[in-house]
Design a protein around this motif. Sequence first.
Motif, PDB file in Angstrom:
ATOM      1  N   LYS A 159       0.862  -1.189   0.000  1.00 29.88           N
ATOM      2  CA  LYS A 159       0.000   0.000   0.000  1.00 29.88           C
ATOM      3  C   LYS A 159       0.895   1.235   0.000  1.00 29.88           C
ATOM      4  O   LYS A 159       1.872   1.295   0.759  1.00 29.88           O
ATOM      5  N   GLU A 160       0.557   2.208  -0.848  1.00 30.91           N
ATOM      6  CA  GLU A 160       1.334   3.445  -0.902  1.00 30.91           C
ATOM      7  C   GLU A 160       0.392   4.638  -0.953  1.00 30.91           C
ATOM      8  O   GLU A 160      -0.721   4.542  -1.467  1.00 30.91           O
ATOM      9  N   LYS A 161       0.871   5.753  -0.409  1.00 34.31           N
ATOM     10  CA  LYS A 161       0.117   7.008  -0.489  1.00 34.31           C
ATOM     11  C   LYS A 161       0.432   7.690  -1.822  1.00 34.31           C
ATOM     12  O   LYS A 161       1.584   7.946  -2.133  1.00 34.31           O
ATOM     13  N   ASN A 163      -0.897  11.041  -3.900  1.00 32.10           N
ATOM     14  CA  ASN A 163      -1.733  12.251  -3.847  1.00 32.10           C
ATOM     15  C   ASN A 163      -2.676  12.226  -2.641  1.00 32.10           C
ATOM     16  O   ASN A 163      -3.860  12.573  -2.737  1.00 32.10           O
ATOM     17  N   GLY A 164      -2.131  11.755  -1.514  1.00 32.70           N
ATOM     18  CA  GLY A 164      -2.906  11.747  -0.274  1.00 32.70           C
ATOM     19  C   GLY A 164      -3.866  10.594  -0.119  1.00 32.70           C
ATOM     20  O   GLY A 164      -4.552  10.468   0.896  1.00 32.70           O
ATOM     21  N   LYS A 165      -3.959   9.713  -1.136  1.00 32.17           N
ATOM     22  CA  LYS A 165      -4.879   8.570  -1.072  1.00 32.17           C
ATOM     23  C   LYS A 165      -4.101   7.264  -1.047  1.00 32.17           C
ATOM     24  O   LYS A 165      -3.007   7.163  -1.610  1.00 32.17           O
ATOM     25  N   ASN A 166      -4.681   6.269  -0.374  1.00 31.41           N
ATOM     26  CA  ASN A 166      -4.059   4.946  -0.349  1.00 31.41           C
ATOM     27  C   ASN A 166      -4.268   4.246  -1.684  1.00 31.41           C
ATOM     28  O   ASN A 166      -5.408   4.132  -2.154  1.00 31.41           O
ATOM     29  N   GLU A 167      -3.195   3.802  -2.285  1.00 23.02           N
ATOM     30  CA  GLU A 167      -3.274   3.016  -3.521  1.00 23.02           C
ATOM     31  C   GLU A 167      -2.703   1.628  -3.246  1.00 23.02           C
ATOM     32  O   GLU A 167      -1.679   1.491  -2.571  1.00 23.02           O
TER      33      GLU A 167
END
Length: 792
Positions: free
Chosen positions: A300-302, A304-308
């Motif tokens: 999981k990576e941030k 643009n401020g969202k979890n992807e």
Amino acid sequence: MSVKRVIKKVAVLGSGVMGSRIACHFANIGVQVLLLDIVPKDAAADKKSRNKIVDDALAFALKSNPSPIYLKSFAKRITTGNFDDDMPKIAECDWVIEVVVERLDIKQQVFAKVEQFRKQGMLITSNTSGIPIHLMTEGRSDDFKKHFCGSHFFNPPRYLKLLEIIPTKDTLPEVTDFLMHFGEKFLGKTTVLAKDTPAFIGNRIGVFSIMSILHYVEKTGMTVEEVDKLTGPVIGHPKSATFRTTDVVGLDTMIHVANGLHENAPNDEANALFNIPAYVSGMQTNNWLGSKTNQGFYKKEKVNGKNEFYALDLKTLEYKPSQKVKFPVLETTKTVDNMSDRLKMLFAAKDKAGDFYRDVFFQLFAYASNRIPEISDELYKIDAAMNAGFGWEMGPFEKWDALGVESTVKAMEAAGNKPAQWVYDMLESGARSFYKVEDGHKRYYDIPSKTYKIIPGTEQFILLDNIRANKTIWKNSGTTITDIGDGIINLEFHTKMNTIGGEVIEGINKAITLAEKDYKGLVISNEGANFSAGANVGMIFMMAVEQEYDELSMVIRAFQNTMMRIRYSSIPVVIAPHQMALGGGCEMCLHADKVVAHAETYMGLVEFGVGLIPGGGGTKEFALRLSDELQDGDIEMNNFRERFLTIGQAKVSTSAYEAFELGYLKKGRDVVVVSEKRLLAEAKNQCLLLADEGYVQPIKRADIRVLGRQALGLGYVGANSMYSGNYISEHDVKISQKLAYVLCGGDLSQPTTVSEDYLLDLEREAFLQLCTERKTLERIQSIITGGKVLRN
């Protein structure tokens, strides 16, 4: 003559992930625990420095989510110490559990110390997951050996139900029997008697299943997402399926067990399967071990401020955005709730999914059959271990039964997965299934005698699946009423998520009518994944959107009347919730004569999240309970604030014990059962007790003291201050005001005595008014369409 054993104090040696959590679970059931670990190198002389490892480990465990403890205050039952200073204290204990590092030499050193201080007859067990149990007792006394065995908990110990008990040739039979009984009744475990073979039962079968999938993926090129889609809830396995489960457990742990099996089970016909695939070795080299290293098969990576979320490409060992996958056969089985029927459709599919299921599960069936009698003499133990330890709804032999044993054997032969000879002998004898239900008991096929026998220990359980066929006295599309004996009937729901709609309301009223006429009492319980997720909000939404407010008012009134009928029927009504008991499911419990709750019951009035207040008597009941506990002065306001916030913040208990703290369960009235399999039997016993003690029909309450304006102002001010601080939305303020209005009995100039009917009218009116609000409808729609709470 056997000694009567009572477990009052347990010593847990080793405070790592497993040790600290095993300690917490013993504290959960009221046992005093001594938790010990090593002294840090170069520690100062003070106790705090010498106990740093154990204290830090326990603190970390208590902060973890999900919590290993039922209630934070239960942690006071745990005392910490270290091996050097505090080992003599084990003499005060009834049971010592070793949970140190997985090295035989270190375990033997620990047991040598235990030998110095233990008292005669004390139980000693090891939580090892792989080291042969008999090797640990070398050099120990006869009394030590007689009272020693393996006790393998699965992580996390509070939530995973499997406890494998592994005796040695020296273990006294009464010790084994005691641990099997104690583990099941008091720890709430599925206790499985295992042989001292590599990885015992659960991990032997479970790791084989995972390794067979890992090799299948290497051979066919299936993706991580495809496999997890096929091996999750659709086949009755956990949501984490295969690869997410491996990430959570840790790739290194899985590799360790697989390597151990490859080395220690050289004669296993599937030994080569325990070789680690190249891509898994590559992940280990890269230290991609799963959750503990923040990346494994997934990461999981941030962005643009969202979890992807990213999934690993197993061919290139590169991460790519996680893809949603679809299989035609999964679309066709979406509406098939019966797992046996669904499995038949999945296995018959003529596509990639069907090929996967046939290959992987035919291997599993053959392997499980070949492990008898190596790891177990009885087939039911293998299913029990997989269900309890790996969260499978159906074990290998249960799945095999669902598909049809005889036809599946032919398909397995054609695929090159011939099962063990005893399966052919079973079919030759005329037996066509591994299990069957007779006289209300599930029986398993006993291989040596070629007969069916009752699964030991289950005689005292009441399992609806086993008695429904012959004991059903009434049913409709969403409920079934079953005679469970001794003048007690049971009502179960089987709607989607056990939500409460018209068919459940009809079932409750029918059950009470039947019980009042011909029986002693009624129990409301079921064996679904959850007791009830609450009212059918889809029905409420449709009526509100269509502005059918008269009809909606009638529906709410019917719900309220049904809850009041539970309270004021002429027979005792006992409710036995488990897992989720939310919204209307919670309101039902609030109106029972008694609640017998499973320890893992997550109870709450959560209507606020969909823009409403509890409308099935829940708000009324909180006002009534507030009245019963009210005292003069500031305490009145404090109690009101607590009740108000419990509903206003949609608080859900993290255990049945916390439900007492939140006011959903009543101290001195309601009881908690740790063993879920005993839940219905205990609920029946409590119902009988109420009936046999001369149950008197209660009288409707007209003596409820409400606080009026003095508390109403507190509710309004509190909501407005939260809004000013941007903690809640404008619509939350409106819901809060409605809630406060009902809890306070309306805009009364002074504290006043009112009736239940008066409060129910206020509750229904507030509920209906909120149903006319656009923002409430938006919240309900968000829950229905996406399962997400909308804060608008």
